[in-house]
Motif scaffolding. Sequence first.
Motif: not given
Length: 319
Positions: A101-106, A148-161, A195-200, A290-293
């Motif tokens: 899950l952490n790998h997916l998020a970040f 540290l997690l951005d909005s797309f990372g949160r969406r990925r985690v929620k989508l998966l779970v 979702l990752e296509k949208e992020e790019r 905004l994420d911390l990174f």
Amino acid sequence: MPTMTHHPDQLSLEEALALLQQLVLLDGQGSTTLSRLQVMQLLCARKRALAAADNCFDTLLFELGKQLDEQIRDGAPLAVKKRFNQLTDYFHKLELASGHLNHLAFMGSYQLDVELLVELKHDMEWFEEIEAGLFSRLMVDDLLKSQLLDSFGRRRVKLLVDGLAQIQTVRTQKNDMKFFDLQAVQGIISRLQQLEKEERLFMLLAEIVAEQSRLNQAAMSTPQGREVIRRITTIELRQRHGVEGDIPDELFQKAFELVKLEAIYSNAILPQVVRGNSALRQDFIKKSGLDLFYIEDLEDQYCSRNGIDPALIRELREQ
């Protein structure tokens, strides 16, 4: 032995380690059944230790494993390691699921495949059988709260779970095997890829919008100016990056908002932050979303442009 009246999250690491040792060495035969509360207490403590990069569990498990191996070499039955192996398997489930899950998020979903998602579904059901909501409490809740997690990372985690939770489980009558709808599992992977296509696309969009806004800062302050930037950005995306099809309006609005927040932070807030007003920094991080990174990248660029010692901003980050 630690009291069993604690809520899982209230058991200290010291108490959890004492409980772990007591359970493993309880009677040498592993005959006493672990309670659900004991398992939750140990899993929650193990999770806190992992988050704190504390290797106390690893050290104790190594010592316990060595002690049990010595007993077996001295003639004790292999069953003395039954409880130990059971608990290490539980910890392994926690570490693997959390790691995925952490790998997916970040980092994104490129490592996910059907086999891995089926394994995650099995683990999710195992945690949920211990207590409803335990999977989210251990793996998801703190992750989604991370600065540290951005909005797309949160969406990925929620989508998966959410996707895994909706997959139906079928048990056969003749055995205890589980079967899942593999087409539904593949559907999760496809949605993550979309979702990752949208992020790019958004990252390209934000880059060009920022470039255009620097060339014409006044344009960002009027609807007409933003529309001009939108048209130029669309042309750039098609000619320079080969983007086809319509570009969603919400992505443009999100890009405009990002560039606006970047300008506010870099031009209005950061100059005060470097003069020692670290409270403004924390307030902006909290309110901007905004994420911390991303914030730290803006700070590094600001220091580089203005000849400011990076050690100054690092010190302010720690306040």
